[in-house]
Design an enzyme around this catalytic site. Structure first.
Site, mmCIF file in Angstrom:
data_model
loop_
_atom_site.group_PDB
_atom_site.id
_atom_site.type_symbol
_atom_site.label_atom_id
_atom_site.label_comp_id
_atom_site.label_asym_id
_atom_site.label_seq_id
_atom_site.Cartn_x
_atom_site.Cartn_y
_atom_site.Cartn_z
ATOM 1 N N PRO A 1 -14.128 -15.841 81.873
ATOM 2 C CG PRO A 1 -16.268 -15.128 81.314
ATOM 3 C CD PRO A 1 -15.416 -15.494 82.491
ATOM 4 C CE1 TYR B 1 -10.001 -6.193 79.439
ATOM 5 C CE2 TYR B 1 -10.473 -6.907 77.194
ATOM 6 C CZ TYR B 1 -10.922 -6.475 78.428
ATOM 7 O OH TYR B 1 -12.252 -6.312 78.671
ATOM 8 C CG HIS C 1 -11.797 -6.054 87.077
ATOM 9 N ND1 HIS C 1 -12.474 -7.054 86.438
ATOM 10 C CD2 HIS C 1 -12.393 -5.887 88.276
ATOM 11 C CE1 HIS C 1 -13.464 -7.476 87.213
ATOM 12 N NE2 HIS C 1 -13.436 -6.780 88.345
HETATM 13 C C1 DQA Z 1 -12.082 -7.456 82.795
HETATM 14 C C2 DQA Z 1 -13.156 -6.374 82.636
HETATM 15 C C3 DQA Z 1 -14.501 -7.002 82.252
HETATM 16 O O1 DQA Z 1 -15.478 -5.987 82.111
HETATM 17 C C4 DQA Z 1 -14.363 -7.738 80.934
HETATM 18 O O2 DQA Z 1 -15.589 -8.377 80.600
HETATM 19 C C5 DQA Z 1 -13.226 -8.685 80.905
HETATM 20 C C6 DQA Z 1 -11.971 -8.331 81.550
HETATM 21 C C7 DQA Z 1 -10.672 -6.856 83.058
HETATM 22 O O3 DQA Z 1 -9.812 -7.599 83.524
HETATM 23 O O4 DQA Z 1 -10.448 -5.678 82.779
HETATM 24 O O5 DQA Z 1 -13.279 -9.725 80.241
HETATM 25 O O6 DQA Z 1 -12.413 -8.259 83.916
#
Ligand code: DQA
Length: 155
Positions: free
Chosen positions: A19, A32, A109
């Site tokens: 999501p 990000y 991540h």
């Molecule tokens: C994430 C880290 C998660 O905690 C967060 O909810 C995300 C992105 C990442 O790619 O750093 O939506 O998965």
């Protein structure tokens, strides 16, 4: 062209994005980065071609859709690269779907979840995947795909 997936010589990979990752490039760019999800998917497809893997990508904001897509991968794919996003920290359903896969799975991540809020430190997938790559932005995905390709090449 070699046949892809399971019985084919070319490996077939499913990349699953959880999501809010559809908002990459607009959402919390300090955390990000500015690449969009399409940018990431393009990079993975071209790296896949280099590594001899066919890459299919799937994003959903819905937990049930993510579980259903993972179930579909059991018979079709040779490996899964997954960023479950927020469901990493909450979803027993996605953990169970990963456990049922019986395929190599790499969790990625963009951010370093261990350097962030405490609730992000725990991944419900970490002990059921082959490995994790965290904290390198888009490179987490490309490094993860390389690791997955090596795992799939094992006899
Ligand atoms: C994430 C880290 C998660 O905690 C967060 O909810 C995300 C992105 C990442 O790619 O750093 O939506 O998965």
């Amino acid at each position: 062209m070699p046949e892809s997936g399971k019985r084919g010589a070319k490996k077939s990979v499913l990349v699953v994005h959880g999501p809010n990752l559809n908002l990459l490039g607009q959402r919390e760019t300090d955390v990000y980065g500015t690449d969009t999800l399409s940018d990431i998917d393009r990079q993975l497809s071209s790296l896949g071609a280099e590594l001899g893997c066919e890459v299919e990508t799937f994003q959903s904001n819905s937990e049930g859709d993510l579980v259903s897509r993972l179930q579909g991968a059991r018979e079709e794919k040779d490996g899964v690269l997954i960023n479950p996003a927020a469901y990493t920290h909450t979803s027993v359903a996605i953990r169970d779907a990963v456990l049922a896969l019986g395929l190599p799975v790499v969790e990625v991540h963009l951010s370093n979840i261990h350097k962030r809020e405490e609730f992000r430190h725990r991944s419900l997938l970490s002990d059921v995947v082959d490995g994790q790559v965290v904290g390198f932005g888009v490179d987490s995905y490309t490094l993860g795909l390389r690791a997955l390709a090596n795992l799939m090449a094992r006899p």
